[in-house]
Scaffold this active site. Sequence first.
Site, PDB file in Angstrom:
ATOM      1  N   PHE A  64      60.297 -35.644  42.352  1.00  0.00           N
ATOM      2  CA  PHE A  64      58.986 -36.260  42.170  1.00  0.00           C
ATOM      3  C   PHE A  64      58.679 -36.490  40.690  1.00  0.00           C
ATOM      4  CE2 PHE A  64      54.339 -36.425  42.014  1.00  0.00           C
ATOM      5  CZ  PHE A  64      54.087 -37.353  43.009  1.00  0.00           C
ATOM      6  N   CYS A  87      67.709 -35.815  44.456  1.00  0.00           N
ATOM      7  CA  CYS A  87      68.133 -35.693  45.842  1.00  0.00           C
ATOM      8  C   CYS A  87      66.992 -35.091  46.653  1.00  0.00           C
ATOM      9  CB  CYS A  87      69.367 -34.800  45.932  1.00  0.00           C
ATOM     10  SG  CYS A  87      69.900 -34.485  47.618  1.00  0.00           S
ATOM     11  N   THR A  93      58.948 -31.029  57.602  1.00  0.00           N
ATOM     12  CA  THR A  93      57.595 -31.506  57.354  1.00  0.00           C
ATOM     13  C   THR A  93      57.634 -32.910  56.763  1.00  0.00           C
ATOM     14  OG1 THR A  93      57.487 -30.694  55.078  1.00  0.00           O
ATOM     15  CG2 THR A  93      56.906 -29.126  56.835  1.00  0.00           C
ATOM     16  N   HIS A  95      56.822 -33.700  53.852  1.00  0.00           N
ATOM     17  CA  HIS A  95      57.043 -33.597  52.412  1.00  0.00           C
ATOM     18  C   HIS A  95      58.089 -34.610  51.940  1.00  0.00           C
ATOM     19  CE1 HIS A  95      58.736 -31.582  48.722  1.00  0.00           C
ATOM     20  NE2 HIS A  95      57.442 -31.513  48.466  1.00  0.00           N
TER      21      HIS A  95
END
Length: 160
Positions: A64, A87, A93, A95
Amino acid sequence: MATKDLSAYDINSVPSAENMSFGIVVAEWNWEITSALAEGAIDTLKKHGAAEENITVKYVPGTFELPLGGQFFAEMANVDAVILLGCVIQGETRHFDYICEGVTQGTKDLNLKYNKPFIFGVLTTNDEQQALDRAGGKHGNKGDEAAVTAIKMVGLQRSF
């Protein structure tokens, strides 16, 4: 499913990187994979003539953060292109979706804001084995592909 070796390309289609400089931002998360991507990118840049002193590598905690690391290169370093290597492996989830969308949009925004090639060298896989296969495994190394793309994009920009 990828069946192509990411490291296979026509070497004659790539301009010399002799007078080019590159920044590489590497995510520390999934280090076994991202460090292999970085090694592939560096080796490929050198193979095409980039001098070691014209390759600067910096690290960010996770994928991120790659766009901000790229922005730091754009604003604080004199490089012709920036390669972003990370990666993201699918989990249980959402995410994965948020990280992938954020880094993709962030990379696109950098390209347009700075009029400089920012190369998306991020693996987005379903599992760790798929990532390993693309970081020096049976599908080659996405880092090689990212480096070739960076060289070609600098060459394109200089051709105008």
